[in-house]
Design a protein around this motif. Structure first.
Motif, mmCIF file in Angstrom:
data_model
loop_
_atom_site.group_PDB
_atom_site.id
_atom_site.type_symbol
_atom_site.label_atom_id
_atom_site.label_comp_id
_atom_site.label_asym_id
_atom_site.label_seq_id
_atom_site.Cartn_x
_atom_site.Cartn_y
_atom_site.Cartn_z
ATOM 1 N N TYR A 94 1.345 4.931 0.742
ATOM 2 C CA TYR A 94 0.345 5.581 1.717
ATOM 3 C C TYR A 94 1.382 7.727 1.053
ATOM 4 C CZ TYR A 94 -1.377 2.492 4.687
ATOM 5 O OH TYR A 94 -1.865 1.489 5.021
ATOM 6 N N THR A 104 0.955 -1.230 -0.348
ATOM 7 C CA THR A 104 0.227 -0.003 0.309
ATOM 8 C C THR A 104 1.276 1.285 0.039
ATOM 9 O OG1 THR A 104 -1.366 -1.216 1.201
ATOM 10 C CG2 THR A 104 -1.921 0.970 1.557
ATOM 11 N N LYS A 148 -2.007 -0.919 -4.603
ATOM 12 C CA LYS A 148 -2.931 -0.146 -3.205
ATOM 13 C C LYS A 148 -2.408 0.988 -3.271
ATOM 14 C CE LYS A 148 -4.424 -4.569 -2.810
ATOM 15 N NZ LYS A 148 -4.833 -5.765 -4.191
ATOM 16 N N ILE A 149 -3.906 2.034 -3.006
ATOM 17 C CA ILE A 149 -3.766 3.373 -2.716
ATOM 18 C C ILE A 149 -4.562 3.674 -1.323
ATOM 19 C CG2 ILE A 149 -4.930 3.900 -4.520
ATOM 20 C CD1 ILE A 149 -2.041 5.755 -4.208
ATOM 21 N N VAL A 150 -3.244 4.543 -0.487
ATOM 22 C CA VAL A 150 -4.169 5.163 0.398
ATOM 23 C C VAL A 150 -4.469 6.605 -0.003
ATOM 24 C CG1 VAL A 150 -4.868 5.898 2.625
ATOM 25 C CG2 VAL A 150 -4.968 3.670 2.518
ATOM 26 N N CYS A 154 1.658 4.803 -8.263
ATOM 27 C CA CYS A 154 1.133 3.317 -7.963
ATOM 28 C C CYS A 154 2.668 2.537 -8.778
ATOM 29 C CB CYS A 154 0.123 2.068 -8.019
ATOM 30 S SG CYS A 154 -0.916 3.236 -6.622
#
Lengths: 802, 165
Positions: free
Chosen positions: A495, A493, A525-527, A510
């Motif tokens: 951030y 992930t 995944k990305i936040v 990403c």
């Protein structure tokens, strides 16, 4: 802002060695440079993507703002008692209920209040707000608030705003001067005296509006003394900073969460009354409050492109070589500063980029008027001055009998040069862009050989890849990023505080993370853009994220890779420097048989050492000269572009049909070609709309006449020409993997390019934007009259005489 | 149509409609817009509001197969109708060929116009499976997009049509 600065270009450009990397010989990338599908594509095609207005919270109520019906008026009294009696009204607030601290996005001019105290300054200025159980009750409550005004004379014409007898809008800024700039580089007067030809032209730019499809929305919630705002924002950081400042809160007690955002284009960079009023209403009622602007309120809030009056004087040698330029501009700022100080500086600063000349003077007055405030719209201050300069240059070329492409090639900026206003340009393929645009458009076969009514025009543009300095003074880095690899290594992930408003930063970041880590894009995944969970980033403006956020992400990815390979080395009994990882597979450099998966090494890492995490941050080197306003327009890198367009004009009606547009861009290494060309398409679309149709118009009382998407004339799918987007090979040492910007740069040449095509087709110059059918028709008519033709005057026709 | 009145005498109407194949019988006011019924009552927030004037097409839904701006349709008018929203386009988690094509052609940026675009395009392909480019442009001319210049959207619709038997 009133001081004049004279700077010797040679002393102001510091000796500059770039810390960047040389161009790699092997560009065999596994993840970047590929047209990966957008990371949010599936949620967006299925309707799952939640924008701020889609969010519901338990016990949530709704809020609306009451605005001024007058352009300039004194508030005599506000009576909210009737509104408060309406069932379902939970709170009514005015200036008495909110902090009176002035705010704004530009620290040099904080000139806005949450609600007006003494006077309202434009039709749409904020006066009061309500919170109610539903939207319908909000409108009833707004109608029941009684405000008594004493109407004051208004300033609606920016050219008379500085008159001695003009009404004063802000007492602290005499003569309605908001920003005054005088910059002088080299010796312009001497350059003009040495010139073979000196020419002056005057142009007018139009006031346009970003018109993102998603209206501004903010939902404010207080819990345990902490304020959380869900917002359609381009910069959670600036919202957090300014909201915390307004309410005297520590930044840690203000959380801004960006949801999916339906476009911004500059209009969602600064907090609005929705966040400030919403926060107060939510605290007073103890309930989540959802605030929103309807379409007309968005137009009134505005912050779109400034109307600009641009006088340009240029001295050239007989061969077309530019010796010196004087730009003398007036900008209609509207009632408040917004980001307008930067817009004013940008207007002049960016004129030095595409052509190489040494002597430059820039004078500017951004004035206050009783109209909605203007700010940063795609390309910021640059597109209109660029329109003016490209038109001016074609006038010069025509006078001297030089082909428009040739005069541009002669003056085109070269790589590793410094502009007169001390911008250091590393990579620059201006010449290659011009040559390629000339060739792909078939310029040589078309120029002067097209059928009657057809014309072809060319223009250039350049833009920053991230503003060199943040909007308020701080030593925070521009961007930061973290990557957390899942315990079993099957996902990672990212951030990041970077802000995806549709342009695709979540996707390209990403891709960059996966490339740096030796991982796959599909497992990322990305936040993003949540001030509490993601590390700091200034957000989506000045085309900064691919270079700046990308640099932080690359560093975080490199950090993961280093730790992963150390663990793999332990597992394989090999020194880590002999190992490499690509697309999730670890292998020995000299023995491809020795392999391990990313997952295996990552899982072992977690078991033995805890979370596998990478960290990165990016701060640009110190940039720019020492003159006043020197920071505005600095950037680690500049994109360059040339555009050619072909138009067909209906000689009878003046209607302009744009047939083809060719954009050739120098934007460094491409991360995602499909998204990149899509950015060019969108930039061209906005540029075209602004060139030919779009304009915010006002009546004699300062009220917007066309606050709807239809009457503002947003182009539809039927209005668009054929678009051809292509690139020239380029590598930027200041950017991660050699990247530069593209998203704003392609808007910049368009207006001038169309004007020049019309000029080529008909020999008439339309000296103001938009280049409407009416204006082209009128210009053609004037030309016919001047040519001695007997021209029918419709206004003299009997049918028009009552 | 069954009606009841509140204390102020404002009438409420019980309507029956099908949304994405499911039957609903909501009680609504006479001035309730279809878009607000879908978003606020049925939680189908894939239908967007961009202008509430019928200019932008973000709120496009299919009403008995025809694309309509749901901000210009009263919920009352939808009584007895079949409505398809963007949430009803994918079937059992399988994307429609138009949705697939929008992804493959990079036809999505901010995504705010996307639901309406896909529904207008779906209505077109249903009545005209192999449209020309001008026909595609005409069919989506009521749907504004501020991001893409329509280039990849037009390509996506033409590609989806080509894939049709």
């Amino acid at each position: 802002m009133n001081q004049t600065t004279t700077t010797d270009p040679k002393s102001s450009a510091r000796a500059y060695t770039h810390p960047g990397l040389p161009e790699p010989a092997d560009k065999d990338y596994a993840v970047i440079g590929k047209s990966k599908p957008k990371i949010d594509a599936r949620v967006k095609v299925t309707g799952q993507a939640r924008y701020t207005a889609d969010l519901k919270f338990p016990n949530m109520i709704y809020g609306k703002i009451l605005t001024s019906p007058h352009a300039h008026a004194r508030i005599l009294s506000i009576d909210t008692s009737e509104a408060e009696k309406i069932p379902g009204v939970k709170a009514v607030i005015t200036h008495k209920d909110v902090p009176t601290l002035k705010y704004g996005i530009s620290p040099a001019r904080w000139d806005e209040n949450i609600f007006c105290i003494d006077t309202v300054k434009f039709v749409g200025d904020k006066v009061a707000a309500v919170a109610c159980i539903d939207e319908e009750t909000c409108y009833k409550a707004l109608k029941a608030i009684k405000v008594e005004y004493e109407v004051l004379p208004a300033v609606l014409d920016p050219l008379h705003a500085m008159d001695e007898d003009a009404p004063q809008i802000h007492p602290e800024y005499p003569l309605n001067k908001n920003t005054e700039i005088h910059q002088d580089f080299g010796d312009v007067d001497e350059a003009f005296s040495k010139a073979d030809y000196v020419r002056t032209d005057t142009f007018i730019g139009n006031r346009t509006y970003q018109a993102p499809l998603e209206p501004h929305t903010a939902t404010s919630i207080w819990q345990d003394g902490k304020l959380t705002v869900y917002s359609s924002t381009q910069s959670p950081h600036y919202f957090q900073y300014y909201i915390a400042r307004e309410f005297g809160l520590p930044m840690g007690d203000v959380r801004i969460i960006k949801t999916y955002v339906g476009g911004g284009f500059g209009g969602k960079l600064e907090p609005t009354g929705l966040e400030f009023a919403g926060a107060v209403l939510a605290r007073l009622t103890g309930r989540p409050v959802k605030m929103f602007y309807d379409r007309a309120e968005m137009f009134a809030h505005n912050r779109g492109r400034h109307r600009q009056y641009m006088k340009l004087t240029t001295g050239v040698k007989a061969n077309g070589r530019i010796l010196g330029v004087h730009a003398d501009f007036i900008m209609d700022g509207g009632a408040y500063t917004s980001l307008g100080i930067a817009s004013a500086y940008y207007a002049g600063a960016m004129l030095t980029l595409t052509y190489d000349f040494e002597n430059y003077r820039f004078d500017m007055n951004r004035v206050y008027t009783n109209l909605p405030a203007c700010g940063a719209q795609r390309g910021h201050g640059a597109p209109q001055p660029r329109y003016a300069f490209e038109a001016h240059l074609d006038n010069i070329a025509k006078e001297l009998g030089i082909d428009p492409v040739e005069i541009r090639l002669l003056n085109a900026r070269k790589p590793n040069t410094v502009t007169p206003n001390a911008f250091v340009v590393n990579s620059c393929e201006m010449v290659a862009c011009l040559e390629q645009a000339r060739d792909v458009s078939g310029w040589a076969e078309k120029k002067g050989k097209l059928p009657a009514g057809h014309g072809i025009g060319i223009a250039t543009g350049s833009f920053v890849s991230g503003a060199g300095y943040p909007i308020y003074r701080t030593d925070l880095p521009q961007s930061a990023a973290m990557i957390k690899v899942a315990e079993d290594g099957t996902a990672a992930t990212l951030y990041t505080g970077a802000t995806d408003i549709g342009q695709g930063s979540d996707t390209v970041l990403c891709q960059m993370a996966a490339e740096a880590m030796g991982y796959t894009y599909e497992q990322m995944k990305i936040v993003a853009a949540d001030t509490e969970t993601t590390p700091h980033d200034f957000g989506a403006y000045s085309s900064r994220q691919t270079l700046m956020s990308g640099a932080a992400v690359k560093e975080a990815g490199d950090d993961v890779k280093k730790q992963l390979l150390e663990m793999a080395g332990e597992m394989l009994n090999l020194p880590p420097e002999l190992l490499d990882v690509r697309s999730g597979k670890i292998s020995a450099k000299d023995n491809p048989e020795t392999t391990l998966t990313f997952e295996e090494a990552a899982r072992t890492f977690f078991v033995k050492k805890g979370p596998l995490m990478g960290r990165g941050s990016y701060a640009p080197p110190k940039l720019g000269g020492r003159h006043k306003g020197a920071p505005v327009g600095t950037s680690p890198a500049y994109s360059f572009a040339a555009q050619v367009s072909e138009v067909e004009i209906d000689e009878e009606t003046g209607e302009v049909a744009v047939l083809d547009v060719w954009d050739v861009h120098d934007c460094g290494q491409v991360i995602n070609p499909a998204l990149l060309h899509a950015q060019v398409h969108g930039a061209l679309y906005m540029g075209m709309g602004e060139s030919i149709w779009e304009e915010v118009r006002f009546d004699a009382n300062g009220k917007i006449q066309n606050p709807t998407l239809g009457e503002y004339r947003l182009p539809t799918a039927l209005d668009m020409p054929r678009m051809h987007s292509s690139l020239v090979p380029s590598y930027e040492p200041a950017g991660p993997w050699g990247v530069k910007e593209v998203g704003e740069g392609a808007t910049i040449p368009t207006m001038g390019c169309f004007r020049n095509a019309i000029f080529d087709a008909m020999g008439v110059s339309v000296n103001s934007l938009p280049l409407t059918q009416e204006k082209v028709w009128a210009a053609l008519r004037e030309k016919r009259k001047a040519d001695g033709e007997d021209v029918w005057d419709p206004m003299a026709c009997e049918c028009f005489i009552e | 149509m069954q009606t009841i009145s509140d204390k102020q005498g404002v009438k409420r109407y019980l309507i029956n409609l099908t949304v994405n194949g499911d039957e609903y019988s909501p009680v609504i006011k006479g001035n309730t817009l279809l878009v607000n019924l879908l978003r606020d009552e049925l939680d189908l927030t894939g239908t967007k509001k961009g202008c509430e004037l019928g200019d932008c097409g973000s709120c496009t839904v299919l009403m008995d197969g025809k694309p309509v701006d749901s901000c210009l349709v009263l919920a009352l008018e939808a009584d007895g109708c079949e409505i398809i929203t963007i949430e009803g386009v994918a079937q059992h988690g399988e994307l429609d060929r138009l949705q697939r094509s929008f992804i493959d052609n990079a036809a999505i940026q901010c995504g705010y116009c996307t639901p309406g675009m896909i529904l207008s395009a779906k209505a077109l392909l249903t009545r005209n499976p192999h449209p020309t480019e001008p026909e595609v442009r005409a069919a989506i001319s009521g749907n504004l997009c501020r991001c893409t210049g329509y280039v990849n959207i037009v390509k996506a619709v033409l590609d989806a049509a080509e894939a049709t038997e």
